[in-house]
Design a protein around this motif. Structure first.
Motif, short mmCIF file in Angstrom:
data_model
loop_
_atom_site.label_atom_id
_atom_site.label_comp_id
_atom_site.label_asym_id
_atom_site.label_seq_id
_atom_site.Cartn_x
_atom_site.Cartn_y
_atom_site.Cartn_z
N ASP A 45 35.31 41.71 38.64
CA ASP A 45 35.14 40.28 38.87
C ASP A 45 36.32 39.77 39.70
OD1 ASP A 45 34.17 37.68 38.62
OD2 ASP A 45 35.29 37.35 36.77
N SER A 46 36.03 38.96 40.70
CA SER A 46 37.09 38.49 41.61
C SER A 46 38.12 37.62 40.90
CB SER A 46 36.48 37.74 42.79
OG SER A 46 35.76 36.62 42.33
N GLU A 47 37.71 36.86 39.89
CA GLU A 47 38.68 36.04 39.14
C GLU A 47 39.69 36.92 38.41
OE1 GLU A 47 37.33 32.84 36.63
OE2 GLU A 47 35.57 32.56 37.91
N ILE A 48 39.22 37.96 37.80
CA ILE A 48 40.11 38.88 37.07
C ILE A 48 41.05 39.57 38.06
CG2 ILE A 48 40.19 40.99 35.69
CD1 ILE A 48 37.53 40.11 34.46
N ASN A 50 42.13 38.44 40.93
CA ASN A 50 43.13 37.47 41.38
C ASN A 50 44.20 37.24 40.32
OD1 ASN A 50 42.00 37.12 43.89
ND2 ASN A 50 40.71 35.41 43.23
N LYS A 51 43.80 37.14 39.06
CA LYS A 51 44.78 36.94 37.98
C LYS A 51 45.72 38.13 37.87
CE LYS A 51 41.94 33.87 35.17
NZ LYS A 51 41.18 33.71 33.92
N LEU A 52 45.17 39.32 37.97
CA LEU A 52 46.01 40.53 37.90
C LEU A 52 46.98 40.59 39.07
CD1 LEU A 52 43.38 43.19 36.80
CD2 LEU A 52 45.37 42.45 35.50
N GLU A 54 48.18 38.11 40.84
CA GLU A 54 49.21 37.08 40.66
C GLU A 54 50.32 37.56 39.73
OE1 GLU A 54 47.34 33.49 39.36
OE2 GLU A 54 46.28 33.22 41.26
N LYS A 55 49.93 38.20 38.63
CA LYS A 55 50.91 38.67 37.66
C LYS A 55 51.74 39.84 38.19
CE LYS A 55 48.59 36.95 33.64
NZ LYS A 55 48.52 37.02 32.22
N SER A 58 54.07 38.67 41.38
CA SER A 58 55.08 37.61 41.19
C SER A 58 56.35 38.15 40.60
CB SER A 58 54.53 36.52 40.29
OG SER A 58 54.16 37.03 39.03
#
Length: 58
Positions: A45-48, A50-52, A54-55, A58
């Motif tokens: 899933d693209s949302e997952i 993106n969250k990964l 970002e973490k 960063s």
């Protein structure tokens, strides 16, 4: 006793139906940072994803 031999005849044409193949799980991104290696595939899933990212970045 004699029997008449009959040829075997198909009653209908056997047509093989093509099975629907699931879509391929293509590799979208391979990322290495320090000792961590991440491989992102198209089924994720693209949302997952993106969250990964970002973490990790960063």
């Amino acid at each position: 006793m004699t029997e008449k031999q009959q040829p075997i005849v198909a009653l209908r044409n056997s047509t093989k139906t093509k099975k629907a193949r699931p879509p391929r799980n293509n590799l979208l991104l391979s990322l290495k940072k320090n000792d961590l290696e991440l491989n992102f595939y198209s089924s994720l899933d693209s949302e997952i994803m993106n969250k990964l990212l970002e973490k990790v970045l960063s």
